[in-house]
Write an enzyme that holds these catalytic residues in place. Structure first.
Site, PDB file in Angstrom:
ATOM      1  N   SER A 174      46.908  38.147  38.337  1.00 49.77           N
ATOM      2  CA  SER A 174      48.121  37.411  37.985  1.00 49.77           C
ATOM      3  C   SER A 174      49.269  37.995  38.774  1.00 49.77           C
ATOM      4  O   SER A 174      49.221  39.148  39.212  1.00 49.77           O
ATOM      5  CB  SER A 174      48.406  37.545  36.482  1.00 49.77           C
ATOM      6  OG  SER A 174      49.703  37.080  36.161  1.00 49.77           O
ATOM      7  N   TYR A 229      49.408  42.282  28.605  1.00 47.29           N
ATOM      8  CA  TYR A 229      49.038  41.417  29.732  1.00 47.29           C
ATOM      9  C   TYR A 229      49.438  42.080  31.048  1.00 47.29           C
ATOM     10  O   TYR A 229      48.658  42.128  31.998  1.00 47.29           O
ATOM     11  CB  TYR A 229      49.717  40.060  29.587  1.00 47.29           C
ATOM     12  CG  TYR A 229      49.187  39.010  30.533  1.00 47.29           C
ATOM     13  CD1 TYR A 229      47.978  38.371  30.276  1.00 47.29           C
ATOM     14  CD2 TYR A 229      49.890  38.657  31.686  1.00 47.29           C
ATOM     15  CE1 TYR A 229      47.482  37.403  31.149  1.00 47.29           C
ATOM     16  CE2 TYR A 229      49.404  37.694  32.555  1.00 47.29           C
ATOM     17  CZ  TYR A 229      48.202  37.068  32.281  1.00 47.29           C
ATOM     18  OH  TYR A 229      47.717  36.113  33.145  1.00 47.29           O
TER      19      TYR A 229
END
Length: 212
Positions: free
Chosen positions: A136, A149
């Site tokens: 990501s 995350y």
């Protein structure tokens, strides 16, 4: 790499980025696309649509990942491209409970470790292959509003770099996919600042993967 004629595995392939990758690989002429997901019905639906194969896989469990690799190699003889794509999101900071930290660590990091252990030896034996980790932009920058995350995506990117360095001279190509905000079920649950520049469609991302 040329995708035509490849045997490709995609974890988290029942929806979102994984489904878009499966569809695009099929369009590019992959010999077989293996759709793996904890959502067995969803994986089967995608596989049936593409004329591929599906198998259940819980990427948190190393034995499940090993079964996925064995299933593919026994049925199709090899794995040319393994997309370790499954991932989850947990909002919150360091105060997030230990169970949630453990779960996101298992899905967003250890799943890639399990996959690499299971698939890379065979790739080396056959003269090469490709391994893709869906990380990501949070692994390059950060994820405001989610420490778990951000931390796990940084770890996933670091793992991809290490695998590339370790196995590159043995024919294993490593790719780290680092998009910002993609329109998936995950982002529908809340994107925060990641979506300020807009949302990319999964199909656009799959096209970028093929170009890459």
């Amino acid at each position: 790499m040329e995708l035509n004629g490849t045997v490709t595995v995609v974890t988290g392939g029942a929806s979102g980025i994984g489904r878009a990758l499966c569809r695009r690989f099929a369009r590019e002429g992959a010999e077989a696309v293996i759709v793996a997901d904890v959502d067995q019905a969803g994986a089967k639906a995608v596989a049936d649509e593409l004329g591929g194969a599906s198998t259940p896989c819980d990427v948190r469990e190393e034995d499940s990942v090993i079964r996925l690799v064995r299933f593919t190699e026994e049925r199709f003889g090899r794995i040319d491209l393994f997309c370790s794509n499954a991932g989850i999101f947990v909002p919150g900071g360091v105060e997030v409970d230990n169970g949630s930290w453990q779960r996101i660590w298992e899905v967003n990091v250890m799943a890639h470790v399990f996959a690499a252990r299971a698939v890379i030896p065979g790739m080396i034996e056959r003269g090469g292959g490709a391994f893709l980790i869906t990380a990501s932009a949070a692994g390059l920058l950060s994820q405001i509003g989610s420490a778990p995350y951000s931390v796990t995506k940084h770890a996933a990117l670091g793992l991809a770099e290490n695998i590339a360095i370790t196995y590159g001279e043995q024919g294993v190509k490593v790719f780290a996919l680092c998009p910002q905000a993609v329109r998936t079920e995950m982002t529908r649950q809340g994107t925060g600042v990641a979506a300020l520049d807009g949302l990319m469609e999964p199909e656009q991302l799959a096209g970028a993967v093929v170009e890459g």
